[in-house]
Design a protein around this motif. Structure first.
Motif, PDB file in Angstrom:
ATOM      1  N   LEU A 188       0.825  -1.208   0.000  1.00 36.39           N
ATOM      2  CA  LEU A 188       0.000   0.000   0.000  1.00 36.39           C
ATOM      3  C   LEU A 188       0.856   1.254   0.000  1.00 36.39           C
ATOM      4  CD1 LEU A 188      -1.155  -2.308   2.041  1.00 36.39           C
ATOM      5  CD2 LEU A 188      -2.835  -0.595   2.567  1.00 36.39           C
ATOM      6  N   ASN A 189       0.304   2.347  -0.536  1.00 35.50           N
ATOM      7  CA  ASN A 189       0.990   3.614  -0.383  1.00 35.50           C
ATOM      8  C   ASN A 189       0.648   4.185   0.995  1.00 35.50           C
ATOM      9  OD1 ASN A 189      -1.584   4.768  -0.683  1.00 35.50           O
ATOM     10  ND2 ASN A 189      -1.050   5.982  -2.477  1.00 35.50           N
ATOM     11  N   GLY A 190       1.297   5.260   1.374  1.00 35.00           N
ATOM     12  CA  GLY A 190       1.095   5.841   2.701  1.00 35.00           C
ATOM     13  C   GLY A 190      -0.326   6.308   2.947  1.00 35.00           C
ATOM     14  N   ILE A 191      -0.973   6.815   1.917  1.00 34.95           N
ATOM     15  CA  ILE A 191      -2.353   7.307   2.062  1.00 34.95           C
ATOM     16  C   ILE A 191      -3.297   6.156   2.399  1.00 34.95           C
ATOM     17  CG2 ILE A 191      -4.261   8.477   0.880  1.00 34.95           C
ATOM     18  CD1 ILE A 191      -2.065   9.883  -0.851  1.00 34.95           C
ATOM     19  N   ALA A 192      -3.107   5.015   1.742  1.00 35.87           N
ATOM     20  CA  ALA A 192      -3.952   3.846   2.028  1.00 35.87           C
ATOM     21  C   ALA A 192      -3.712   3.341   3.447  1.00 35.87           C
ATOM     22  CB  ALA A 192      -3.689   2.742   1.008  1.00 35.87           C
ATOM     23  N   SER A 193      -2.470   3.335   3.878  1.00 32.32           N
ATOM     24  CA  SER A 193      -2.167   2.909   5.258  1.00 32.32           C
ATOM     25  C   SER A 193      -2.807   3.859   6.261  1.00 32.32           C
ATOM     26  CB  SER A 193      -0.658   2.856   5.482  1.00 32.32           C
ATOM     27  OG  SER A 193      -0.081   1.841   4.710  1.00 32.32           O
ATOM     28  N   ALA A 194      -2.724   5.161   5.977  1.00 32.88           N
ATOM     29  CA  ALA A 194      -3.313   6.156   6.883  1.00 32.88           C
ATOM     30  C   ALA A 194      -4.839   6.024   6.947  1.00 32.88           C
ATOM     31  CB  ALA A 194      -2.917   7.561   6.445  1.00 32.88           C
ATOM     32  N   ALA A 195      -5.432   5.458   5.901  1.00 34.78           N
ATOM     33  CA  ALA A 195      -6.885   5.248   5.878  1.00 34.78           C
ATOM     34  C   ALA A 195      -7.301   4.022   6.681  1.00 34.78           C
ATOM     35  CB  ALA A 195      -7.373   5.119   4.438  1.00 34.78           C
ATOM     36  N   GLY A 196      -6.325   3.303   7.262  1.00 35.35           N
ATOM     37  CA  GLY A 196      -6.646   2.154   8.101  1.00 35.35           C
ATOM     38  C   GLY A 196      -6.499   0.804   7.404  1.00 35.35           C
ATOM     39  N   CYS A 245     -12.445   1.911   2.660  1.00 37.26           N
ATOM     40  CA  CYS A 245     -11.955   3.000   1.808  1.00 37.26           C
ATOM     41  C   CYS A 245     -12.485   2.802   0.379  1.00 37.26           C
ATOM     42  CB  CYS A 245     -10.426   3.018   1.839  1.00 37.26           C
ATOM     43  SG  CYS A 245      -9.689   4.360   0.914  1.00 37.26           S
ATOM     44  N   PRO A 246     -13.699   3.271   0.102  1.00 37.06           N
ATOM     45  CA  PRO A 246     -14.312   3.036  -1.208  1.00 37.06           C
ATOM     46  C   PRO A 246     -13.548   3.652  -2.387  1.00 37.06           C
ATOM     47  CG  PRO A 246     -15.928   3.907   0.360  1.00 37.06           C
ATOM     48  CD  PRO A 246     -14.595   3.960   1.027  1.00 37.06           C
ATOM     49  N   VAL A 247     -12.717   4.652  -2.152  1.00 40.43           N
ATOM     50  CA  VAL A 247     -11.993   5.318  -3.240  1.00 40.43           C
ATOM     51  C   VAL A 247     -10.625   4.688  -3.509  1.00 40.43           C
ATOM     52  CG1 VAL A 247     -13.194   7.507  -2.937  1.00 40.43           C
ATOM     53  CG2 VAL A 247     -11.061   7.081  -1.694  1.00 40.43           C
ATOM     54  N   LEU A 248     -10.358   3.524  -2.910  1.00 40.49           N
ATOM     55  CA  LEU A 248      -9.082   2.845  -3.084  1.00 40.49           C
ATOM     56  C   LEU A 248      -8.865   2.450  -4.542  1.00 40.49           C
ATOM     57  CD1 LEU A 248      -6.578   1.446  -1.767  1.00 40.49           C
ATOM     58  CD2 LEU A 248      -8.006  -0.603  -1.589  1.00 40.49           C
ATOM     59  N   SER A 249      -7.725   2.844  -5.096  1.00 45.78           N
ATOM     60  CA  SER A 249      -7.319   2.402  -6.438  1.00 45.78           C
ATOM     61  C   SER A 249      -6.417   1.188  -6.272  1.00 45.78           C
ATOM     62  CB  SER A 249      -6.538   3.504  -7.152  1.00 45.78           C
ATOM     63  OG  SER A 249      -7.338   4.631  -7.355  1.00 45.78           O
ATOM     64  N   THR A 250      -6.570   0.209  -7.166  1.00 40.68           N
ATOM     65  CA  THR A 250      -5.755  -1.014  -7.059  1.00 40.68           C
ATOM     66  C   THR A 250      -5.236  -1.430  -8.421  1.00 40.68           C
ATOM     67  OG1 THR A 250      -7.636  -2.502  -7.356  1.00 40.68           O
ATOM     68  CG2 THR A 250      -7.097  -1.857  -5.091  1.00 40.68           C
ATOM     69  N   ARG A 251      -4.204  -2.270  -8.370  1.00 43.77           N
ATOM     70  CA  ARG A 251      -3.641  -2.950  -9.527  1.00 43.77           C
ATOM     71  C   ARG A 251      -3.140  -4.301  -9.043  1.00 43.77           C
ATOM     72  NH1 ARG A 251       0.302   1.786 -10.875  1.00 43.77           N
ATOM     73  NH2 ARG A 251      -1.282   3.215 -11.552  1.00 43.77           N
ATOM     74  N   PRO A 252      -3.049  -5.272  -9.933  1.00 50.61           N
ATOM     75  CA  PRO A 252      -2.437  -6.543  -9.543  1.00 50.61           C
ATOM     76  C   PRO A 252      -0.939  -6.349  -9.309  1.00 50.61           C
ATOM     77  CG  PRO A 252      -3.694  -6.770 -11.591  1.00 50.61           C
ATOM     78  CD  PRO A 252      -3.626  -5.312 -11.273  1.00 50.61           C
ATOM     79  N   ALA A 253      -0.402  -7.016  -8.324  1.00 47.28           N
ATOM     80  CA  ALA A 253       1.032  -6.949  -8.035  1.00 47.28           C
ATOM     81  C   ALA A 253       1.813  -7.631  -9.146  1.00 47.28           C
ATOM     82  CB  ALA A 253       1.315  -7.619  -6.699  1.00 47.28           C
ATOM     83  N   ASP A 254       3.012  -7.134  -9.405  1.00 41.74           N
ATOM     84  CA  ASP A 254       3.915  -7.732 -10.385  1.00 41.74           C
ATOM     85  C   ASP A 254       5.137  -8.228  -9.620  1.00 41.74           C
ATOM     86  OD1 ASP A 254       5.767  -8.337 -12.358  1.00 41.74           O
ATOM     87  OD2 ASP A 254       5.259  -6.606 -13.603  1.00 41.74           O
ATOM     88  N   LEU A 255       5.090  -9.480  -9.179  1.00 47.61           N
ATOM     89  CA  LEU A 255       6.151 -10.030  -8.341  1.00 47.61           C
ATOM     90  C   LEU A 255       7.496 -10.104  -9.055  1.00 47.61           C
ATOM     91  CD1 LEU A 255       4.144 -12.847  -6.536  1.00 47.61           C
ATOM     92  CD2 LEU A 255       4.569 -10.504  -5.783  1.00 47.61           C
ATOM     93  N   ILE A 256       7.483 -10.274 -10.358  1.00 41.51           N
ATOM     94  CA  ILE A 256       8.740 -10.323 -11.113  1.00 41.51           C
ATOM     95  C   ILE A 256       9.400  -8.953 -11.104  1.00 41.51           C
ATOM     96  CG2 ILE A 256       9.741 -10.680 -13.408  1.00 41.51           C
ATOM     97  CD1 ILE A 256       7.578 -12.865 -13.793  1.00 41.51           C
ATOM     98  N   ARG A 257       8.632  -7.909 -11.354  1.00 37.70           N
ATOM     99  CA  ARG A 257       9.173  -6.546 -11.322  1.00 37.70           C
ATOM    100  C   ARG A 257       9.698  -6.210  -9.928  1.00 37.70           C
ATOM    101  NH1 ARG A 257       5.350  -1.620 -12.661  1.00 37.70           N
ATOM    102  NH2 ARG A 257       5.045  -2.835 -14.530  1.00 37.70           N
ATOM    103  N   GLU A 258       8.964  -6.615  -8.901  1.00 40.54           N
ATOM    104  CA  GLU A 258       9.404  -6.363  -7.524  1.00 40.54           C
ATOM    105  C   GLU A 258      10.730  -7.053  -7.246  1.00 40.54           C
ATOM    106  OE1 GLU A 258       6.390  -7.300  -4.582  1.00 40.54           O
ATOM    107  OE2 GLU A 258       4.857  -6.698  -6.018  1.00 40.54           O
ATOM    108  N   GLY A 259      10.852  -8.305  -7.692  1.00 39.33           N
ATOM    109  CA  GLY A 259      12.082  -9.053  -7.476  1.00 39.33           C
ATOM    110  C   GLY A 259      13.265  -8.403  -8.167  1.00 39.33           C
ATOM    111  N   ARG A 260      13.043  -7.915  -9.392  1.00 37.07           N
ATOM    112  CA  ARG A 260      14.123  -7.228 -10.115  1.00 37.07           C
ATOM    113  C   ARG A 260      14.541  -5.950  -9.397  1.00 37.07           C
ATOM    114  NH1 ARG A 260      11.156  -7.319 -15.406  1.00 37.07           N
ATOM    115  NH2 ARG A 260      11.187  -9.503 -15.923  1.00 37.07           N
ATOM    116  N   ALA A 261      13.567  -5.214  -8.913  1.00 40.87           N
ATOM    117  CA  ALA A 261      13.879  -3.967  -8.203  1.00 40.87           C
ATOM    118  C   ALA A 261      14.670  -4.248  -6.929  1.00 40.87           C
ATOM    119  CB  ALA A 261      12.590  -3.218  -7.870  1.00 40.87           C
ATOM    120  N   LEU A 262      14.264  -5.277  -6.198  1.00 45.16           N
ATOM    121  CA  LEU A 262      14.983  -5.604  -4.963  1.00 45.16           C
ATOM    122  C   LEU A 262      16.390  -6.097  -5.281  1.00 45.16           C
ATOM    123  CD1 LEU A 262      14.695  -5.602  -1.912  1.00 45.16           C
ATOM    124  CD2 LEU A 262      13.904  -7.964  -2.051  1.00 45.16           C
TER     125      LEU A 262
END
Length: 134
Positions: free
Chosen positions: A43-51, A65-82
């Motif tokens: 989550l981004n900080g705003i979503a965490s602050a919303a509980g 939080c009805p206004v929450l925007s979402t996307r599917p996670a991309d685990l491959i991209r995350e792994g490359r970034a890490l």
């Protein structure tokens, strides 16, 4: 000599990566499907602050939080970034390893004196992270 390990945690790594590619205003989360339901992955900080929190079912998150925007996670991209961050962090010690999907462990044994001490090593790391990845 006592072994000294530095733990670096990137709690918003996945959401930050996704938002750099396609920015979103307001609360945002990446989701993963598990047990026939979508759950919040990062989550981004705003979503965490919303509980909202990691692992929360998406249906429950939308109720909070009805206004929450979402996307599917991309685990491959995350792994490359890490992996990129792991290579980057090797400047602070001879051995840097991934710690889960959002953290690193760096063996800084015998290294802090090269930066002027542990406090200065951490200050350098924080400054470089802000400059290189902010």
């Amino acid at each position: 000599m006592a072994r000294r390990l530095l733990s670096i945690w990137f709690p918003r790594l996945a959401s930050d990566i996704s938002l750099r590619v396609r920015p979103v205003e307001g609360p945002f989360a990446l989701t993963l499907r598990a047990s026939n339901a979508d759950h919040l992955h990062c989550l981004n900080g705003i979503a965490s602050a919303a509980g909202l929190h990691r692992g929360m079912p998406l249906a429950d998150a939308r109720a909070v939080c009805p206004v929450l925007s979402t996307r599917p996670a991309d685990l491959i991209r995350e792994g490359r970034a890490l992996e990129g961050l792991r290579r980057w962090a090797s400047r602070y010690g001879p051995h840097a390893a991934k710690d889960g999907s959002d953290g690193l462990i760096v063996d800084v044994s015998g290294v802090p004196h090269l930066f002027g001490g542990e406090v200065e090593l951490l200050a350098d790391l924080e400054a470089r992270l802000e400059r290189d990845y902010d």
